[in-house]
Design an enzyme around this catalytic site. Structure first.
Site, short mmCIF file in Angstrom:
data_model
loop_
_atom_site.label_atom_id
_atom_site.label_comp_id
_atom_site.label_asym_id
_atom_site.label_seq_id
_atom_site.Cartn_x
_atom_site.Cartn_y
_atom_site.Cartn_z
N HIS A 207 0.80 -1.23 0.00
CA HIS A 207 0.00 0.00 0.00
C HIS A 207 0.83 1.29 0.00
O HIS A 207 0.29 2.37 -0.04
CB HIS A 207 -0.93 0.03 1.21
C1 UD1 Z 1 -1.70 5.33 6.40
C2 UD1 Z 1 -0.34 5.76 6.96
C3 UD1 Z 1 0.67 4.64 6.71
C4 UD1 Z 1 0.18 3.31 7.24
C5 UD1 Z 1 -1.16 3.03 6.60
C6 UD1 Z 1 -1.75 1.72 7.05
C7 UD1 Z 1 0.19 8.17 6.84
C8 UD1 Z 1 1.01 9.16 6.15
N1 UD1 Z 1 0.19 6.94 6.30
O1 UD1 Z 1 -1.56 5.25 5.00
O2 UD1 Z 1 1.87 4.97 7.39
O3 UD1 Z 1 1.08 2.30 6.87
O4 UD1 Z 1 -2.05 4.10 6.96
O5 UD1 Z 1 -2.95 1.50 6.39
O6 UD1 Z 1 -0.44 8.47 7.82
N2 UD1 Z 1 -9.14 4.88 2.94
C9 UD1 Z 1 -10.34 4.22 2.96
N3 UD1 Z 1 -10.81 3.82 4.18
C10 UD1 Z 1 -10.16 4.09 5.33
C11 UD1 Z 1 -8.96 4.80 5.28
C12 UD1 Z 1 -8.45 5.17 4.07
O7 UD1 Z 1 -10.96 3.96 1.94
O8 UD1 Z 1 -10.67 3.70 6.40
C13 UD1 Z 1 -8.61 5.29 1.62
C14 UD1 Z 1 -8.93 6.71 1.33
O9 UD1 Z 1 -9.33 6.80 0.02
C15 UD1 Z 1 -7.62 7.43 1.52
C16 UD1 Z 1 -6.60 6.35 1.24
O10 UD1 Z 1 -7.21 5.13 1.64
O11 UD1 Z 1 -7.49 8.52 0.68
C17 UD1 Z 1 -5.32 6.54 2.01
O12 UD1 Z 1 -5.60 6.67 3.41
P1 UD1 Z 1 -4.60 7.52 4.34
O13 UD1 Z 1 -4.99 7.44 5.75
O14 UD1 Z 1 -4.46 8.88 3.78
O15 UD1 Z 1 -3.21 6.81 4.12
P2 UD1 Z 1 -2.83 5.26 4.04
O16 UD1 Z 1 -2.33 4.97 2.68
O17 UD1 Z 1 -3.90 4.37 4.61
#
Ligand code: UD1
Length: 391
Positions: A207
């Site tokens: 991811h």
């Molecule tokens: C975040 C952390 C990363 C960790 C990862 C575990 C940061 C910078 N990154 O990355 O260190 O390894 O979490 O998962 O904080 N989304 C959903 N549902 C959710 C959450 C997210 O659909 O419950 C989607 C959203 O479209 C979002 C994307 O995932 O834009 C990314 O989520 P985000 O929290 O921004 O970063 P991660 O890639 O999950």
């Protein structure tokens, strides 16, 4: 009573905070404990299932910030956390790991002159293109108490000029959760649900923006997976970011053409521990999974060029293979051919790290404070010297 406000936001935070809350709850006469969830992760399978699987108590405060760009997400957490900190007036804020919620909370608390304890301090990949690296550097620079998982992290913090009396080598809280939950995970039905045989499959997580947001890099990793899935099934609990990017690049047909690459929604904690424990091989770009694989003794190939957890390579079962197809395949086929890395469990990854953190907190001379406004000029409280069970 010492009021500790602990913060979680994203999936890897839950298993790190849970053992600390449990250890705090053992001394209810001394500590009152508040749990704040920023809401960075909000899906059932990215957040709620972990509360269920770990038996983590529901948050007292839920900020519901959700997704956004890095600046939007960080800013949203800062604005709402500031209000929560002013309302709750904790003596200490505890943050874990390196996600945006960790950074945002730390900056906000530091400006309100509330001491911050950082659990999992001192990790560096030395790759500032990773958002987590920025989060780690800033969080460590602003934290009052830095709890490290390994001695190399202590040394790194020393080199960055952090005074020794702020640094406590306590071990790895993530392993506290792993150890506590291993038996529960042994009852997970996931292997039979997926018709998997012990030791007869690989498990994959992917991811990182560096891997999944780049068209060519993702294509190269998929090429390598294609070869591996011809030999052994690969179970792939897929992160929402990766689903989006596969669609965005039009790679669905490529993925669909690999019958051995078995996509499934992100899985809960106990199911994932069960999947790792029984896997022949783990392929990942996660940080925590490198550590868990080391403790479980399962060969781990890290699909990145760097790791902030070098001890998993020098002592554990981890190898850094990047996203180069030939390198991934060479390492994978060595493992599948029976050449297994001989690892050992790093010092103090023994299931008792959270207790050591609470031992330190017990000795901090918290003064009765009357916080807080952003203009408060209170000095940070004194450090505790000489409490380092690992030294
Ligand atoms: C975040 C952390 C990363 C960790 C990862 C575990 C940061 C910078 N990154 O990355 O260190 O390894 O979490 O998962 O904080 N989304 C959903 N549902 C959710 C959450 C997210 O659909 O419950 C989607 C959203 O479209 C979002 C994307 O995932 O834009 C990314 O989520 P985000 O929290 O921004 O970063 P991660 O890639 O999950």
């Amino acid at each position: 009573m010492i009021k500790i406000l602990s913060v979680v936001g994203a999936r890897p935070n839950f298993m790190k905070i849970d053992p600390v809350l449990r250890a705090l709850e053992r001394d209810p006469g001394r500590f009152s404990s508040v749990l704040l969830h920023t809401g960075q992760h909000y899906d059932d399978n990215m957040s709620r299932v972990f509360f269920h699987d770990l038996g983590l108590r529901p948050p007292d405060i839920d900020l519901g910030v959700g997704s956004g760009s890095h600046a939007e997400q960080t800013a949203a957490v800062m604005i709402r956390v500031e209000q929560a900190l002013i309302a709750h007036r904790p003596d200490l804020v505890l943050v874990v790991g390196d996600v945006n919620s960790t950074l945002a909370t730390t900056i906000t608390a530091a400006k309100l002159h509330i001491p911050v304890g950082h659990v999992e301090a001192g990790l560096r990949s030395f790759d500032r293109r990773m958002p987590e690296e920025i989060n780690r550097i800033v969080t460590d620079a602003l934290s009052t108490y830095l709890f490290t998982p390994s001695r190399d992290a202590d040394e790194l913090l020393h080199r960055e000029g952090i005074p020794a009396e702020r640094i406590y080598f306590v071990g790895n809280v993530m392993i506290d959760s792993l150890r506590r939950c291993q038996e529960l995970a042994a009852h997970s039905p996931i292997l039979s649900q997926l018709a998997l045989e012990r030791g007869q499959y690989a498990v994959l997580t992917l991811h990182r923006p560096g891997n999944v947001d780049d068209r060519e890099v993702l294509a190269e990793i998929l090429d390598a997976l294609d070869e591996i899935q011809r030999v052994i099934p690969i179970v792939f609990p897929i992160h929402p970011r990766t689903v989006k990017q596969i669609e965005h690049f039009g790679y669905e047909p490529r993925v669909a053409a690999m019958p051995g690459l078995r996509l499934m929604p992100p899985c809960g904690y106990l199911d994932f521990v069960a999947l790792q424990t029984n896997a022949k091989l783990v392929l990942t770009d996660s940080g925590g999974i490198q550590e868990e694989a080391t403790v479980l003794g399962i060969p781990c190939l890290t699909l990145r060029d760097t790791t902030e957890r070098p001890i998993t390579v020098t002592q554990g079962t981890n190898q850094i293979v990047g996203h180069d197809k030939a390198k991934i395949l060479e390492a994978a086929f060595k493992v599948l051919g029976g050449q297994l890395p001989q690892g050992r469990i790093p010092e103090l990854w023994d299931g008792h790290a959270a207790e050591r953190i609470v031992d330190v907190l017990t000795q901090i001379p918290f003064s009765g404070r009357e916080p807080l406004s952003p203009d408060d000029q209170e000095p940070v409280p004194p450090m505790v010297a000489g409490v380092d069970p690992g030294r």
